[in-house]
Design an enzyme around this catalytic site. Structure first.
Site, PDB file in Angstrom:
ATOM      1  N   GLU A  30      36.078  18.216   7.376  1.00  0.00           N
ATOM      2  CA  GLU A  30      36.972  18.007   8.591  1.00  0.00           C
ATOM      3  C   GLU A  30      37.060  16.417   8.743  1.00  0.00           C
ATOM      4  O   GLU A  30      38.128  16.138   9.390  1.00  0.00           O
ATOM      5  CB  GLU A  30      36.428  18.635   9.537  1.00  0.00           C
ATOM      6  CG  GLU A  30      36.205  20.342   9.431  1.00  0.00           C
ATOM      7  CD  GLU A  30      37.697  20.785   9.606  1.00  0.00           C
ATOM      8  OE1 GLU A  30      38.408  20.408  10.409  1.00  0.00           O
ATOM      9  OE2 GLU A  30      38.042  21.752   8.823  1.00  0.00           O
ATOM     10  N   SER A  73      14.913  79.231  26.061  1.00  0.00           N
ATOM     11  CA  SER A  73      13.608  79.563  26.055  1.00  0.00           C
ATOM     12  C   SER A  73      12.657  78.181  26.237  1.00  0.00           C
ATOM     13  O   SER A  73      11.380  78.468  26.695  1.00  0.00           O
ATOM     14  CB  SER A  73      12.990  80.427  24.827  1.00  0.00           C
ATOM     15  OG  SER A  73      13.497  81.729  25.079  1.00  0.00           O
TER      16      SER A  73
END
Length: 794
Positions: A86, A465
């Site tokens: 860059e 149950s």
């Protein structure tokens, strides 16, 4: 001479005018430049992160995935790669690279366009923080001026640090630390030179050079960065050659290869979403950007065990039900010679964990060849066993495996590939510390990416149950004991009594075994005994009694069918209820978040839960809790949960649950320290198949989890509390206990009151998804998935 002098004079005048104009523009623009407070007091949008109790990342929420690092934490080779790619003269220029600007101006003038720039790192910081990306001379002027101002106020290292943390690098990653985690699943100090060069190549065009979506261009850009590093003297030829030849292994390689990979090794998506909702409730939508960290109560080992147990249990059920056929069919045409076209045809079918999408290109009873992301995989032998019925000639054409079929494949244990399918059934598992309520593990469904509906907290389902222990506990408070005898004989309620159709309940096995003790009735899950007990103590009393366990009365109407678990509960509520039995009678509240830390590292919320035996309220007589625990241990030792004996522990207790027509299967069980509840059923309630009981469908999930969760934990016996007296009938081999002043007669035949009121019955009715409404059996209930309950809060 005048043909030479006059043009130079003109150029001089033009330059002077331009300089004056530029100077005027600078003088006018400089006071209008924005304050640099956003740089000097840098507060980026940091995502909300959710962690396990032992520090592992569960989830991340926010538009920007970011992890902040100081310049000293950035490896030198990465800094050099960024500079090479860059701004090689970053530490030399004053914020503007005049040589680069001149080069770009000449190129733009020659082409007649404004296509080439010469942005320094400082200029990129100025643009990212203050300006748009439009290519105008006015914006460029402000960018230059801002760069000069930034250089006057910040050091070079400070500017580079801002850049490294702020720059967008694709995949919602902002900053190089976040990108390293997302692309490589590594911390910044763990990446190698090849990986650093690829990351440094991303700022120029993250979408174009993204290694996930465009590996070829990403590698080209990486090679360019390496060459620039070599030319700048940052690396030598040997380092260049080694980095150039180093293969890149991405964390998300599963999207492009046949080998499965997991983005996050801890599958806590449902936990993370619950934590996120709590954060938003406390801090609003800004919670996603404040850098908040949420510490949950789950541990990595428990969560991983729960996830695997649930997935294995669901897939075992799915195999029992048989192969349904391919998920879909696509028109291959000439696509078999075009990998891009094949990938496009598969694109709408995503992977779910280790169940990977593949496209059939050849099929026979001996071998099936499938395509997946550039690779052809041949499956044969055992790998075809599950899907064999849909390979036979007699298979229905609409479900036969043939070229163009979209199927699921998975690596087997061999490790050969096998044909599988995406299960339709759902399941849930929650594990809770019995003494504090801290959730140790939670899995709200088969796969969060398939359905985000959390069946642990949101699905109100009939408990069957598994709800009986709460009715039995209420009976103990009314004078019954485990040694009380109750008839297991047929019950019949004529239409004249019910006011509707006649009701004739049955036991699961269709048999009746006469008079038996309460203990044996619970062990064998006898429905007739449960109904008679509820008749004796009255449904009204039971409805009020169960609220002490955390159940909501309105979800359990006062009807006799409450004895069979016809009310509705979530696995979260069931875990809290069973914890009362596990810890000796104390009410604890399950909770999932233990601590919230803000972006500055300060603890802003911390849960201090009531603890059983110390600060939690007692809601059950310790004798009642001990007797119920004793009976439910027998359920494991010699009853419907007998297969849990294979865990080799004597401190396990629990109860299976199966609803009418095998719609819901449950197992709720515990040892004195840990409660776990597993559930299985379809999201849209329907029959799971004959024999798919709680003991067959839900119990194996519970066992697989508890085997891991209790590994190494010592077995614990609960001491019998004072105030229990022995009672032994002539036909009992060992004595049992009661805790009322007068011992019950032997055998105890409870007096059953007359029941003139219709509301005590629900013959031929079953609760809809709104448990306060009783819908006829032939009326389809509203989809359970539409009943959205907010997750329970600590």
């Amino acid at each position: 001479m005048r043909w030479i002098v006059y043009p130079f004079m003109l150029l001089f005048v033009l330059a002077a005018v331009a300089a004056a104009a530029l100077g005027t523009a600078v003088i006018l623009a400089w006071p209008k430049l924005p304050s640099l407070e956003s740089l000097t007091d840098y507060r980026p949008k940091v995502p909300l992160r959710v962690y396990t109790a032992d520090g592992h990342l569960l989830g991340e929420f926010g538009e920007e995935r970011r992890a902040l690092v100081s310049i000293n934490q950035v490896p030198v080779m990465l800094r050099q790669a960024i500079l090479a790619a860059e701004d090689e003269r970053f530490y030399e220029h004053p914020g503007i690279d005049f040589i680069g600007l001149a080069r770009a101006a000449i190129a733009n003038f020659a082409s007649g366009e404004r296509g080439q720039g010469a942005s320094t790192i400082t200029m990129q910081v100025a643009r990212n923080f203050f300006l748009s990306r439009e290519k105008t001379y006015n914006r460029k002027l402000y960018e230059v001026l801002l760069s000069l101002k930034i250089e006057q106020n910040l050091s070079k290292d400070q500017i580079l640090e801002l850049y490294i943390n702020q720059i967008f690098l694709g995949q919602r990653a902002y900053g190089f630390a976040s990108a390293a985690r997302i692309y490589y699943d590594k911390e910044l100090d763990e990446i190698n030179l090849a990986e650093a060069a690829m990351l440094a190549g991303l700022p120029k065009a993250p979408s174009l050079y993204n290694p996930v979506s465009n590996e070829r261009r990403a590698v080209q850009r990486q090679q360019y960065v390496l060459r620039r590093m070599l030319d700048a003297g940052f690396i030598d030829q040997a380092q260049f050659d080694e980095a150039r030849d180093t293969p890149i292994r991405l964390a998300r390689a599963a999207r492009r290869t046949a080998a499965p990979a997991v983005e996050n090794p801890v599958h806590g998506e449902y936990v993370a979403e619950m934590a996120r909702q709590i954060a938003v409730e406390q801090f609003g939508e800004d919670a996603h950007n404040l850098g908040i960290r949420i510490i949950t109560t789950v541990t990595m080992a428990d969560q991983a065990a729960a996830y695997k147990a649930l997935r294995d249990g669901v897939q075992a059920f799915d195999k029992r039900r048989g192969y349904r056929g391919p998920e879909a069919f696509v028109d291959l045409g000439s696509a078999t010679t075009d990998p891009d076209r094949m990938d496009e045809l598969m694109s709408e079918y995503r992977d779910f964990g280790d169940l990977l999408t593949a496209l059939v290109i050849e099929a026979s009873t001996k071998e099936v060849k499938v395509y997946r992301h550039g690779e052809t995989i041949a499956i044969s032998g055992k790998g075809l066993a599950f899907a064999a019925p849909m390979l036979a000639d007699r298979a229905p054409q609409a479900r036969r495996i043939r070229p163009g079929a979209v199927v699921r494949i998975r690596k087997g244990d061999d490790p050969a590939w096998e044909l599988v399918q995406l299960p339709e059934v759902e399941a849930a598992l929650i594990a809770v510390d019995a003494n504090t309520g801290a959730v140790r593990a939670l899995v709200g469904g088969f796969d969060f990416n398939r359905s985000k509906f959390n069946h642990v907290t949101q699905a109100l389902r009939q408990a069957g149950s598994s709800f009986k222990p709460f009715i039995y506990s209420a009976a103990l408070e009314k004078g019954f004991s485990p040694a009380s005898y109750v008839d297991d004989e047929p019950l019949y309620f004529p239409a004249g009594v019910t006011g509707s159709k006649a009701w004739e309940p049955k036991n699961y096995d269709g048999k009746f075994d006469g008079s038996m003790t309460m203990r044996d009735a619970l062990v064998r899950s006898k429905n007739m005994v449960s109904i008679r007990l509820l008749q004796s103590i009255s449904p009204d009393y039971a409805q009020e009694y169960i609220t002490r366990f955390g159940f909501e009365a309105q979800h359990h109407p006062a009807y006799l069918t409450m004895a069979l678990g016809a009310g509705s509960a979530t696995p979260w509520q069931m875990a809290g209820g069973y914890a009362v039995f596990a810890n000796g009678g104390y009410k604890i509240e399950p909770y999932i978040v233990s601590e919230i830390i803000d972006g500055n590292g300060r603890t802003v919320a911390k849960v201090d839960p009531p603890v059983a035996g110390r600060t939690a309220p007692r809601v059950l007589d310790p004798r009642n809790a001990w007797l119920m625990d004793s009976m439910m241990r027998d359920v494991v030792n010699r009853g419907t949960a007998g297969r849990a004996r294979s865990l080799g522990r004597n401190d396990l207790a629990g109860k299976t649950g199966t609803t009418n027509d095998y719609v819901d299967a449950w197992f709720a069980g515990y040892n004195p320290d840990l409660v776990a509840v597993s559930w299985m059923g379809y999201g849209q309630p329907r029959n799971m198949g004959r024999g798919e009981t709680g003991g067959r469908a839900a119990l194996p999930i519970w066992m697989d989890y508890m085997k891991v969760a209790l590994e190494g934990a010592p077995q614990r016996d609960r001491p019998r509390p004072d105030g229990l007296l022995p009672v032994q009938h002539p036909d009992m081999k060992t004595p049992d206990y009661y805790y009322r002043e007068n011992p019950p007669p032997a055998p105890l035949q409870p007096e059953l009151p007359d029941i003139p009121e219709l509301r005590y019955f629900m013959p031929d009715y079953t609760p809809s998804n709104d448990p306060s409404v009783n819908a006829p059996r032939d009326q389809a209930p509203a989809p359970v998935e539409e009943r959205m309950l907010a997750p329970l809060r600590p």
